[in-house]
Write an enzyme that holds these catalytic residues in place. Structure first.
Site, PDB file in Angstrom:
ATOM      1  N   ASP A 104       0.869  -1.183   0.000  1.00  0.00           N
ATOM      2  CA  ASP A 104       0.000   0.000   0.000  1.00  0.00           C
ATOM      3  C   ASP A 104       0.904   1.230   0.000  1.00  0.00           C
ATOM      4  OD1 ASP A 104      -2.460   1.548   0.302  1.00  0.00           O
ATOM      5  OD2 ASP A 104      -1.812   1.920   2.350  1.00  0.00           O
ATOM      6  N   SER A 105       0.294   2.400  -0.172  1.00  0.00           N
ATOM      7  CA  SER A 105       1.057   3.642  -0.127  1.00  0.00           C
ATOM      8  C   SER A 105       1.539   3.947   1.296  1.00  0.00           C
ATOM      9  CB  SER A 105       0.187   4.796  -0.613  1.00  0.00           C
ATOM     10  OG  SER A 105      -0.890   4.967   0.291  1.00  0.00           O
ATOM     11  N   TYR A 115      -0.565   8.484  -2.512  1.00  0.00           N
ATOM     12  CA  TYR A 115      -0.598   8.177  -3.951  1.00  0.00           C
ATOM     13  C   TYR A 115      -1.734   8.936  -4.631  1.00  0.00           C
ATOM     14  CZ  TYR A 115       2.328   3.869  -3.540  1.00  0.00           C
ATOM     15  OH  TYR A 115       3.329   2.956  -3.349  1.00  0.00           O
ATOM     16  N   GLY A 116      -2.806   9.135  -3.893  1.00  0.00           N
ATOM     17  CA  GLY A 116      -4.031   9.678  -4.491  1.00  0.00           C
ATOM     18  C   GLY A 116      -3.924  11.095  -5.002  1.00  0.00           C
ATOM     19  N   CYS A 127      -4.571  -1.410  -1.971  1.00  0.00           N
ATOM     20  CA  CYS A 127      -4.665   0.029  -2.234  1.00  0.00           C
ATOM     21  C   CYS A 127      -5.532   0.208  -3.475  1.00  0.00           C
ATOM     22  CB  CYS A 127      -3.255   0.570  -2.482  1.00  0.00           C
ATOM     23  SG  CYS A 127      -3.193   2.293  -2.961  1.00  0.00           S
ATOM     24  N   ASN A 128      -6.658   0.885  -3.317  1.00  0.00           N
ATOM     25  CA  ASN A 128      -7.544   1.112  -4.460  1.00  0.00           C
ATOM     26  C   ASN A 128      -6.876   1.978  -5.520  1.00  0.00           C
ATOM     27  OD1 ASN A 128     -10.620   0.312  -3.596  1.00  0.00           O
ATOM     28  ND2 ASN A 128      -9.368   0.853  -1.843  1.00  0.00           N
ATOM     29  N   THR A 129      -6.104   2.961  -5.057  1.00  0.00           N
ATOM     30  CA  THR A 129      -5.486   3.908  -5.993  1.00  0.00           C
ATOM     31  C   THR A 129      -4.457   3.207  -6.876  1.00  0.00           C
ATOM     32  OG1 THR A 129      -5.744   5.553  -4.245  1.00  0.00           O
ATOM     33  CG2 THR A 129      -4.384   6.177  -6.113  1.00  0.00           C
ATOM     34  N   CYS A 175     -10.942   3.522  -0.238  1.00  0.00           N
ATOM     35  CA  CYS A 175      -9.511   3.684   0.033  1.00  0.00           C
ATOM     36  C   CYS A 175      -9.235   2.932   1.331  1.00  0.00           C
ATOM     37  CB  CYS A 175      -9.163   5.165   0.187  1.00  0.00           C
ATOM     38  SG  CYS A 175      -7.542   5.470   0.929  1.00  0.00           S
ATOM     39  N   THR A 176      -8.193   2.130   1.325  1.00  0.00           N
ATOM     40  CA  THR A 176      -7.962   1.252   2.477  1.00  0.00           C
ATOM     41  C   THR A 176      -7.555   2.028   3.736  1.00  0.00           C
ATOM     42  OG1 THR A 176      -5.736   0.836   1.612  1.00  0.00           O
ATOM     43  CG2 THR A 176      -7.436  -0.795   1.112  1.00  0.00           C
ATOM     44  N   HIS A 177      -7.047   3.234   3.570  1.00  0.00           N
ATOM     45  CA  HIS A 177      -6.752   4.056   4.751  1.00  0.00           C
ATOM     46  C   HIS A 177      -8.030   4.384   5.525  1.00  0.00           C
ATOM     47  CE1 HIS A 177      -2.750   4.766   3.040  1.00  0.00           C
ATOM     48  NE2 HIS A 177      -2.401   5.348   4.185  1.00  0.00           N
TER      49      HIS A 177
HETATM   50  N1  DGL Z   1      -4.691   3.386   0.630  1.00  0.00           N
HETATM   51  C1  DGL Z   1      -4.820   3.845  -0.693  1.00  0.00           C
HETATM   52  C2  DGL Z   1      -6.108   3.465  -1.373  1.00  0.00           C
HETATM   53  O1  DGL Z   1      -6.693   2.467  -1.010  1.00  0.00           O
HETATM   54  C3  DGL Z   1      -4.254   5.152  -1.161  1.00  0.00           C
HETATM   55  C4  DGL Z   1      -4.037   6.265  -0.247  1.00  0.00           C
HETATM   56  C5  DGL Z   1      -3.137   7.321  -0.834  1.00  0.00           C
HETATM   57  O2  DGL Z   1      -1.929   7.118  -0.723  1.00  0.00           O
HETATM   58  O3  DGL Z   1      -3.631   8.318  -1.369  1.00  0.00           O
HETATM   59  O4  DGL Z   1      -6.554   4.114  -2.266  1.00  0.00           O
END
Ligand code: DGL
Length: 261
Positions: A15-16, A47-48, A78-80, A190-192
């Site tokens: 993940d990011s 990442y987003g 990570c979805n992104t 987003c997993t965060h």
């Molecule tokens: N955790 C990430 C996701 O699921 C990305 C968060 C990020 O770094 O912007 O999209």
């Protein structure tokens, strides 16, 4: 055919930063015999807010490093990164299963008769063709409100998942979109955000149904490993290694905290 030796190799979860720990937690619960290596790329988070090409390049590098290191499979938690890079890395590293995330738009749209669904995700995820197609597919089943959540990932990276600072951030992000009408469901794209699910529910009135897609991904990991004959059923508790691209040791401490270890 089963490959016992290969099945003992670790699953890499990437993940990011600390977001993918929400996926790792469920993986460890559902597939406890597996060995895991978690790689949080906090040095490059978020990442987003980056371009799709940049996230693709970084994800490619990270998967290259982990597959050379002997990972038997990769979970892009990570979805992104999934939306920016999954197609490319699946072709490039065709010899290992690569499983990604998808915002749980479908189950949210089906939860009631034409529900109002808030979809929270990073700006990059929301702007990708893949996501726009997904929303379009269910647009007659639900009213979708898509919300780019600037600043939320940064808070979770600092280990803040509840309390005043989180509530203020969520109020800033969500109040323009709820406009007094009841929200039935929220998709955590987003997993965060999964770490902050309780605070998000509270910010949306305390009674929304939350869809995060984590269990769906975990089931897919199980299916793909079984199909490849590399599911670890060894009977022993697996091992976990946590790595982070940041030099700041606190990221490892916060990773343990978010996993409740
Ligand atoms: N955790 C990430 C996701 O699921 C990305 C968060 C990020 O770094 O912007 O999209």
């Amino acid at each position: 055919m089963e490959d016992i030796e290969k099945s003992k190799k670790p699953i890499a979860v990437i993940d990011s930063g600390l977001g993918g720990l929400s996926v790792l937690k469920v993986l460890m619960r559902e597939l406890p015999n597996e060995n895991y290596i978690y790689f949080g790329d906090s040095a490059n988070a978020p990442y987003g807010e980056k371009s799709g090409d940049e996230v693709k390049r970084i994800t490619d590098e990270n998967i290259g490093m982990l597959s050379e290191g002997g990972a038997k499979a990769v979970v892009i938690a990570c979805n992104t990164a999934t939306s920016a890079a999954a197609e490319y890395v699946r072709e490039k590293y065709a010899d290992i299963p690569i499983i990604g995330m998808e915002p749980a738009v479908k189950p949210a749209a089906m939860m009631a008769e034409h529900p109002k669904v808030v979809v929270m995700a990073t700006p990059l995820t929301l702007m990708r063709e893949k996501f726009l197609r997904l929303i379009e597919k269910y647009s007659d089943k639900a009213e979708f409100v898509t919300v780019p959540c600037h600043g939320l990932v940064e808070l979770v990276e600092r280990g803040v998942v509840e309390g005043e600072e989180m509530d203020e951030c969520l109020c800033r992000i969500l109040s323009p979109y709820t406009d007094g009408s009841d929200v039935d469901a929220v998709v955590l794209g987003c997993t965060h955000y999964v770490h902050a699910a309780n605070a998000i529910n509270k910010a949306l009135g305390g009674n929304v149904q939350i869809f995060d897609g984590v269990l769906g991904t975990v089931r897919e990991v199980e299916r793909r490993l079984a199909a490849a004959g590399i599911l670890n059923n060894g009977g022993e508790q697996g091992e976990l290694t946590i790595c982070n691209s940041s030099d700041d040791e606190d990221f490892i401490k916060r990773s343990h905290m978010l996993l409740n270890l």
